[in-house]
Design an enzyme around this catalytic site. Structure first.
Site, short mmCIF file in Angstrom:
data_model
loop_
_atom_site.label_atom_id
_atom_site.label_comp_id
_atom_site.label_asym_id
_atom_site.label_seq_id
_atom_site.Cartn_x
_atom_site.Cartn_y
_atom_site.Cartn_z
CG ASN A 88 -1.71 1.24 1.40
OD1 ASN A 88 -1.80 2.05 0.47
ND2 ASN A 88 -2.31 1.43 2.57
CD GLU A 109 -2.52 5.55 6.85
OE1 GLU A 109 -2.57 5.53 5.60
OE2 GLU A 109 -1.59 5.04 7.51
CG HIS A 145 -5.55 2.00 5.46
ND1 HIS A 145 -5.07 2.93 6.36
CD2 HIS A 145 -4.55 1.12 5.26
CE1 HIS A 145 -3.81 2.61 6.67
NE2 HIS A 145 -3.47 1.52 6.01
CB SER A 168 6.04 -1.73 11.79
OG SER A 168 5.68 -0.38 12.02
CE LYS A 184 0.07 3.25 4.73
NZ LYS A 184 0.21 3.35 6.19
N GLY A 242 3.33 2.40 10.56
CA GLY A 242 4.31 3.46 10.30
C GLY A 242 5.12 3.88 11.52
CD GLU A 293 -2.96 -2.22 7.50
OE1 GLU A 293 -1.98 -2.55 6.85
OE2 GLU A 293 -3.53 -1.12 7.37
P1 13P Z 1 3.55 0.37 7.53
O1 13P Z 1 4.01 -0.94 6.90
O2 13P Z 1 4.29 1.56 7.00
O3 13P Z 1 3.52 0.29 9.02
O4 13P Z 1 2.03 0.60 7.03
C1 13P Z 1 1.10 -0.42 7.18
C2 13P Z 1 -0.14 -0.04 6.46
O5 13P Z 1 -0.86 0.85 6.86
C3 13P Z 1 -0.46 -0.77 5.22
O6 13P Z 1 -1.76 -0.49 4.81
#
Ligand code: 13P
Length: 249
Positions: free
Chosen positions: A9, A99, A97, A209, A11, A175, A169
């Site tokens: 992903n 976010e 997601h 992560s 983003k 992140g 997640e």
């Molecule tokens: P990270 O791998 O950067 O922690 O992000 C995970 C994520 O949100 C994938 O959708």
């Protein structure tokens, strides 16, 4: 057997030029990556067309969208529909997601509508669920993710459930470099697996992560069938290494 899937992903990262550069490097590694793992990347909408061109002539790397609208068309400024994605050869769409739940008004109800719309247009939904640190510390993780899964899959016919991918997640692990311990993730994902009948064959992904160095530890767990990767999917070599390390063969 659930499909093993590693999906990147991206983003809000990568222009068209950066997408082309990533794929030029990544596609060189792909023939050497384990064949038991399905691979997908979710670039921003603006780069989907360029990614499609770069991926033409191969079948190992599929395209994913980071979100989509539930209506096939209409007065929804800024939105992208499932038929538009299907026309581009998009195979998966991430819905729910954290976010988008946090910043873009995504709710359990819209996640359900999007999941149904994706399935109706031949796109595999990757339904993302996960708890905040506050919920985790209050002991509410399982109840919350089970409720999110039940809401997302409300009214989905049993035959369609095996086409659904669910990504667990934990928000506090996204992140941050604070990955959720594999045993803990597996336990929560066991609750997801049994949240409703019909998910025995569904692919369950861990996200948060996940890196080349910790991928194997997740993949060894019985309820984890792959990963949804943020940061480590932005570098073609790191992403290829992660996929390599995720193979159990
Ligand atoms: P990270 O791998 O950067 O922690 O992000 C995970 C994520 O949100 C994938 O959708």
């Amino acid at each position: 057997m659930p499909t093993t899937l590693i999906a990147g992903n991206w983003k809000m990262h990568k222009t068209i030029a950066e997408t082309r550069a990533f794929l030029a490097a990544f596609l060189e590694r792909v023939p050497h990556l384990p064949a038991d793992i399905a691979i997908a990347i979710a670039p921003p909408f603006t780069a989907l067309s360029a990614a499609r061109e770069a991926l033409a002539g191969q079948t190992r790397v599929a395209l994913a969208a980071q979100t989509m609208h539930w209506e096939p068309s209409g007065a929804y400024t800024g939105e992208i529909s499932a038929p538009m994605l299907a026309e581009l050869g998009v195979r998966y769409a991430i819905v729910g997601h954290s976010e988008r739940r946090m910043y873009c008004g995504e709710t359990d109800r819209t996640v359900n509508l999007k999941t149904q719309a994706a399935l109706a247009h031949g796109i595999t939904p990757i339904v993302a669920v996960g708890e905040s640190l506050e919920v985790r510390e209050a002991g509410g993780t399982d109840a919350l993710v089970v409720a999110q899964v039940r809401a997302a899959l409300h009214d989905i016919p049993p035959d369609d459930l095996q086409r659904v991918v669910i990504a667990y997640e934990p928000i506090w692990a996204i992140g941050t470099g604070l990955n959720c311990d594999a045993a803990q993730a597996d336990r929560v994902m066991g609750s997801i697996r049994t949240a409703i009948p019909g998910l025995a064959e569904a692919s369950l992904l861990y996200g948060g992560s996940m890196k080349p160095g910790n991928a194997a530890a997740y993949m060894e767990r019985p309820n984890i069938n792959g990963g949804l990767i943020g940061g480590a999917s932005l570098d073609p070599y790191a992403f290829a290494d992660l996929i390599q390390n995720a193979s159990l063969v």
